[in-house]
Design a protein around this motif. Structure first.
Motif, PDB file in Angstrom:
ATOM      1  N   ALA A   1       0.873  -1.216  -0.087  1.00  0.00           N
ATOM      2  CA  ALA A   1      -0.095   0.230  -0.061  1.00  0.00           C
ATOM      3  C   ALA A   1       0.705   1.234   0.117  1.00  0.00           C
ATOM      4  O   ALA A   1       0.474   2.184  -0.642  1.00  0.00           O
ATOM      5  CB  ALA A   1      -0.913   0.023   1.191  1.00  0.00           C
ATOM      6  N   ARG A   2       1.892   1.259   0.803  1.00  0.00           N
ATOM      7  CA  ARG A   2       2.794   2.344   0.967  1.00  0.00           C
ATOM      8  C   ARG A   2       3.655   2.832  -0.236  1.00  0.00           C
ATOM      9  O   ARG A   2       3.820   3.690  -0.546  1.00  0.00           O
ATOM     10  CB  ARG A   2       3.619   2.283   2.463  1.00  0.00           C
ATOM     11  CG  ARG A   2       3.085   2.405   3.442  1.00  0.00           C
ATOM     12  CD  ARG A   2       3.652   2.147   4.499  1.00  0.00           C
ATOM     13  NE  ARG A   2       2.981   2.006   5.958  1.00  0.00           N
ATOM     14  CZ  ARG A   2       2.425   3.029   6.448  1.00  0.00           C
ATOM     15  NH1 ARG A   2       2.649   4.300   6.078  1.00  0.00           N
ATOM     16  NH2 ARG A   2       1.590   2.990   7.539  1.00  0.00           N
ATOM     17  N   VAL A   3       4.073   1.610  -0.967  1.00  0.00           N
ATOM     18  CA  VAL A   3       4.640   1.965  -2.475  1.00  0.00           C
ATOM     19  C   VAL A   3       3.639   2.456  -3.520  1.00  0.00           C
ATOM     20  O   VAL A   3       4.262   3.272  -3.831  1.00  0.00           O
ATOM     21  CB  VAL A   3       5.182   0.433  -2.845  1.00  0.00           C
ATOM     22  CG1 VAL A   3       5.550   0.556  -4.343  1.00  0.00           C
ATOM     23  CG2 VAL A   3       6.262  -0.043  -2.018  1.00  0.00           C
ATOM     24  N   VAL A   4       2.536   1.877  -3.374  1.00  0.00           N
ATOM     25  CA  VAL A   4       1.715   2.487  -4.378  1.00  0.00           C
ATOM     26  C   VAL A   4       1.041   3.812  -4.070  1.00  0.00           C
ATOM     27  O   VAL A   4       0.696   4.702  -5.058  1.00  0.00           O
ATOM     28  CB  VAL A   4       0.457   1.421  -4.770  1.00  0.00           C
ATOM     29  CG1 VAL A   4      -0.718   2.229  -5.768  1.00  0.00           C
ATOM     30  CG2 VAL A   4       1.082   0.275  -5.233  1.00  0.00           C
ATOM     31  N   ALA A   5       0.846   4.141  -3.117  1.00  0.00           N
ATOM     32  CA  ALA A   5       0.211   5.379  -2.109  1.00  0.00           C
ATOM     33  C   ALA A   5       0.781   6.691  -2.897  1.00  0.00           C
ATOM     34  O   ALA A   5      -0.029   7.575  -3.401  1.00  0.00           O
ATOM     35  CB  ALA A   5       0.059   5.270  -0.774  1.00  0.00           C
ATOM     36  N   VAL A   6       2.194   6.832  -2.891  1.00  0.00           N
ATOM     37  CA  VAL A   6       2.826   8.046  -2.987  1.00  0.00           C
ATOM     38  C   VAL A   6       2.550   8.276  -4.730  1.00  0.00           C
ATOM     39  O   VAL A   6       1.915   9.612  -5.025  1.00  0.00           O
ATOM     40  CB  VAL A   6       4.326   8.151  -2.797  1.00  0.00           C
ATOM     41  CG1 VAL A   6       4.951   9.409  -3.343  1.00  0.00           C
ATOM     42  CG2 VAL A   6       4.227   7.981  -0.969  1.00  0.00           C
ATOM     43  N   PRO A   7       2.788   7.333  -5.464  1.00  0.00           N
ATOM     44  CA  PRO A   7       2.734   7.743  -7.120  1.00  0.00           C
ATOM     45  C   PRO A   7       1.236   7.721  -7.572  1.00  0.00           C
ATOM     46  O   PRO A   7       0.878   8.898  -8.354  1.00  0.00           O
ATOM     47  CB  PRO A   7       3.229   6.726  -7.753  1.00  0.00           C
ATOM     48  CG  PRO A   7       3.247   5.388  -6.793  1.00  0.00           C
ATOM     49  CD  PRO A   7       3.558   6.218  -5.406  1.00  0.00           C
ATOM     50  N   TRP A   8       0.298   7.102  -6.786  1.00  0.00           N
ATOM     51  CA  TRP A   8      -1.213   7.237  -7.060  1.00  0.00           C
ATOM     52  C   TRP A   8      -1.772   8.612  -6.898  1.00  0.00           C
ATOM     53  O   TRP A   8      -2.495   9.276  -7.381  1.00  0.00           O
ATOM     54  CB  TRP A   8      -1.705   6.103  -6.316  1.00  0.00           C
ATOM     55  CG  TRP A   8      -3.299   6.073  -6.707  1.00  0.00           C
ATOM     56  CD1 TRP A   8      -3.917   6.385  -7.781  1.00  0.00           C
ATOM     57  CD2 TRP A   8      -4.288   5.122  -6.127  1.00  0.00           C
ATOM     58  NE1 TRP A   8      -5.214   6.238  -7.959  1.00  0.00           N
ATOM     59  CE2 TRP A   8      -5.402   5.232  -6.730  1.00  0.00           C
ATOM     60  CE3 TRP A   8      -4.366   4.456  -4.981  1.00  0.00           C
ATOM     61  CZ2 TRP A   8      -6.679   4.578  -6.513  1.00  0.00           C
ATOM     62  CZ3 TRP A   8      -5.485   3.752  -4.458  1.00  0.00           C
ATOM     63  CH2 TRP A   8      -6.500   3.868  -5.215  1.00  0.00           C
TER      64      TRP A   8
ATOM     65  N   LEU B   1      -3.369  11.561  -9.078  1.00  0.00           N
ATOM     66  CA  LEU B   1      -4.623  12.131  -8.837  1.00  0.00           C
ATOM     67  C   LEU B   1      -4.497  13.742  -8.413  1.00  0.00           C
ATOM     68  O   LEU B   1      -5.427  14.341  -8.510  1.00  0.00           O
ATOM     69  CB  LEU B   1      -5.460  11.461  -7.459  1.00  0.00           C
ATOM     70  CG  LEU B   1      -5.846  10.090  -7.787  1.00  0.00           C
ATOM     71  CD1 LEU B   1      -5.974   9.468  -6.345  1.00  0.00           C
ATOM     72  CD2 LEU B   1      -7.150  10.364  -8.717  1.00  0.00           C
ATOM     73  N   GLY B   2      -3.326  14.135  -8.115  1.00  0.00           N
ATOM     74  CA  GLY B   2      -2.969  15.533  -7.585  1.00  0.00           C
ATOM     75  C   GLY B   2      -3.300  15.835  -6.370  1.00  0.00           C
ATOM     76  O   GLY B   2      -3.668  17.001  -5.956  1.00  0.00           O
ATOM     77  N   GLN B   3      -3.509  15.021  -5.644  1.00  0.00           N
ATOM     78  CA  GLN B   3      -3.752  15.122  -4.065  1.00  0.00           C
ATOM     79  C   GLN B   3      -3.103  14.000  -3.362  1.00  0.00           C
ATOM     80  O   GLN B   3      -2.782  12.814  -3.807  1.00  0.00           O
ATOM     81  CB  GLN B   3      -5.210  14.835  -3.829  1.00  0.00           C
ATOM     82  CG  GLN B   3      -6.038  16.007  -4.374  1.00  0.00           C
ATOM     83  CD  GLN B   3      -5.794  17.348  -3.650  1.00  0.00           C
ATOM     84  OE1 GLN B   3      -5.105  17.691  -2.573  1.00  0.00           O
ATOM     85  NE2 GLN B   3      -6.530  18.216  -4.208  1.00  0.00           N
ATOM     86  N   SER B   4      -2.606  14.162  -2.274  1.00  0.00           N
ATOM     87  CA  SER B   4      -1.720  13.028  -1.478  1.00  0.00           C
ATOM     88  C   SER B   4      -2.727  12.003  -0.967  1.00  0.00           C
ATOM     89  O   SER B   4      -3.854  12.324  -0.496  1.00  0.00           O
ATOM     90  CB  SER B   4      -1.019  13.846  -0.132  1.00  0.00           C
ATOM     91  OG  SER B   4      -2.044  14.330   0.689  1.00  0.00           O
ATOM     92  N   ILE B   5      -2.152  10.709  -0.945  1.00  0.00           N
ATOM     93  CA  ILE B   5      -2.966   9.659  -0.446  1.00  0.00           C
ATOM     94  C   ILE B   5      -2.093   9.121   0.693  1.00  0.00           C
ATOM     95  O   ILE B   5      -0.925   9.013   0.936  1.00  0.00           O
ATOM     96  CB  ILE B   5      -2.994   8.363  -1.307  1.00  0.00           C
ATOM     97  CG1 ILE B   5      -3.730   9.039  -2.555  1.00  0.00           C
ATOM     98  CG2 ILE B   5      -3.593   7.242  -0.746  1.00  0.00           C
ATOM     99  CD1 ILE B   5      -4.029   7.820  -3.611  1.00  0.00           C
ATOM    100  N   VAL B   6      -2.703   9.307   1.901  1.00  0.00           N
ATOM    101  CA  VAL B   6      -2.085   8.822   3.190  1.00  0.00           C
ATOM    102  C   VAL B   6      -2.510   7.470   3.671  1.00  0.00           C
ATOM    103  O   VAL B   6      -3.935   6.903   3.730  1.00  0.00           O
ATOM    104  CB  VAL B   6      -2.620   9.817   4.192  1.00  0.00           C
ATOM    105  CG1 VAL B   6      -2.065   9.293   5.744  1.00  0.00           C
ATOM    106  CG2 VAL B   6      -2.069  11.156   3.963  1.00  0.00           C
ATOM    107  N   VAL B   7      -1.848   6.523   3.932  1.00  0.00           N
ATOM    108  CA  VAL B   7      -1.905   5.180   4.539  1.00  0.00           C
ATOM    109  C   VAL B   7      -2.192   5.035   5.664  1.00  0.00           C
ATOM    110  O   VAL B   7      -1.522   5.875   6.664  1.00  0.00           O
ATOM    111  CB  VAL B   7      -0.655   4.206   4.114  1.00  0.00           C
ATOM    112  CG1 VAL B   7      -1.023   2.880   4.679  1.00  0.00           C
ATOM    113  CG2 VAL B   7      -0.692   4.142   2.624  1.00  0.00           C
ATOM    114  N   GLU B   8      -3.292   4.546   6.381  1.00  0.00           N
ATOM    115  CA  GLU B   8      -3.702   4.469   7.686  1.00  0.00           C
ATOM    116  C   GLU B   8      -3.969   3.147   8.009  1.00  0.00           C
ATOM    117  O   GLU B   8      -4.916   2.479   7.479  1.00  0.00           O
ATOM    118  CB  GLU B   8      -4.896   5.340   7.842  1.00  0.00           C
ATOM    119  CG  GLU B   8      -5.461   5.641   9.185  1.00  0.00           C
ATOM    120  CD  GLU B   8      -6.663   6.498   9.444  1.00  0.00           C
ATOM    121  OE1 GLU B   8      -7.547   5.977  10.168  1.00  0.00           O
ATOM    122  OE2 GLU B   8      -6.637   7.679   9.034  1.00  0.00           O
TER     123      GLU B   8
END
Length: 325
Positions: free
Chosen positions: A51-58, A62-69
């Protein structure tokens, strides 16, 4: 009176003008941050790492940050319930493993969400491999020797998992059934916690994420006996497949992304398109944990796969006599 009438007429004209104005357009998705990607397991496991590998480039796509929780507990169903009950606007997503939809309906009596209708597919993310490992103190060096040892010591061997209903739980149950041995389940709240006790010798065996156990295998801290895919895995070519000893054995985890039911179709489509874009990126593919393979899909294809896997695991659960808790 005439003055009051003029005020009312003016107010009416103003309201009529406002009514004639076009409605304000809905804000485009995503227009705020962050987007939360809920991992329903503790940090340190394969799901968390992927999840953490994909979250940043995803997020960049999208133009917004994705935070893994991380929201661990009950085989991933607590995190799934949190997402299913969240606002269906695309800002709360679930990193989904087989446990939350494919097996939970047959393992839990009172889920905090509807596993059939509470979540909708965004798309497939990856397919992984599990590996059967044992503690160094266990006197076995192959799948065949483990089966023979278990048969000579019925009810004495426990297998660790990342939680009830997790892929590692069902992989252990599948191994138990196909090998016709008497071993018992030892559930943990996440792969990382289970791994610590397997390495320490508190639990003698597990069938869990290859990418998580690979460093310990290479360091000689645990002994690998077989991978759960039909063939050997390129990340660990020296480890045979369990299927070499138990023909047909396969317990490869599928990871995908879901959103709360009711999420608008255009939002799901945008999430899916950008996710598939990221999964095709060679740099992201290089960063993914070893032993896993990125593999996208449409939401509809993922829905069909969920339905197929539900039938497969229901058969196993029923035949193994596992009762819902």
């Amino acid at each position: 009176m005439r003055s009051g009438t003029r005020v009312l007429l003016a107010m009416g004209a103003c309201c009529a003008l406002l009514g004639a104005m076009p409605a304000r357009a809905a804000e485009p998705f995503p227009s705020r941050q962050p987007i939360r990607l809920i991992v329903p397991f503790a940090p340190g496991g394969g799901a968390d790492a992927a999840a953490r590998v994909v979250a940043v480039p995803w997020g960049k796509a999208l133009g917004q940050s994705i935070v893994v929780e991380n929201r661990p507990g009950a085989g991933g169903t607590l995190g799934a319930g949190f997402v299913a009950q969240s606002k269906p606007d695309g800002y709360t997503l679930l990193f989904t493993t087989p446990g939350q939809q494919m097996t939970a309906p047959y393992l839990f009596k009172n889920l905090p969400y509807d596993p059939y209708k509470g979540l909708v597919s965004v798309g497939k993310m990856l397919e992984g491999a599990n590996v059967l490992v044992v503690t160094k103190s266990l006197p076995v060096h192959s799948v065949r020797e483990l089966i023979e040892y278990a048969r000579a010591h019925p009810g004495k061997l426990g297998f660790a998992s990342s939680g009830v209903g997790s892929t590692s739980h069902l992989a252990g149950e599948l191994f138990k059934q196909e090998a016709r041995i008497d071993i018992f389940h030892v559930p943990y709240r996440g792969t990382g916690l289970a791994r610590n006790d397997v390495i320490g010798g508190q639990v003698p065996m597990t069938i869990d994420t290859l990418s998580v156990y690979l460093p310990q295998i290479q360091a000689g801290e645990v002994r690998a006996l077989g991978v759960s895919t039909p063939q050997r895995n390129p990340a660990a070519p020296d480890i045979p497949a369990i299927a070499d000893t138990l023909p047909g054995f396969e317990a490869a985890p599928i990871n995908y992304v879901t959103a709360p039911a009711g999420t608008p179709r255009d939002v799901l489509d945008k999430l899916n398109a950008t996710l598939n874009q990221v999964l095709a990126d060679p740099q992201v593919r290089k960063s993914i944990p070893p032993g896993t393979e990125l593999d996208g899909s449409t939401p509809q294809e993922m829905d069909a796969l969920v339905a197929s896997e539900q039938k497969k695991w229901k058969r196993l659960i029923d035949s193994a006599g596992i009762k819902p808790e």
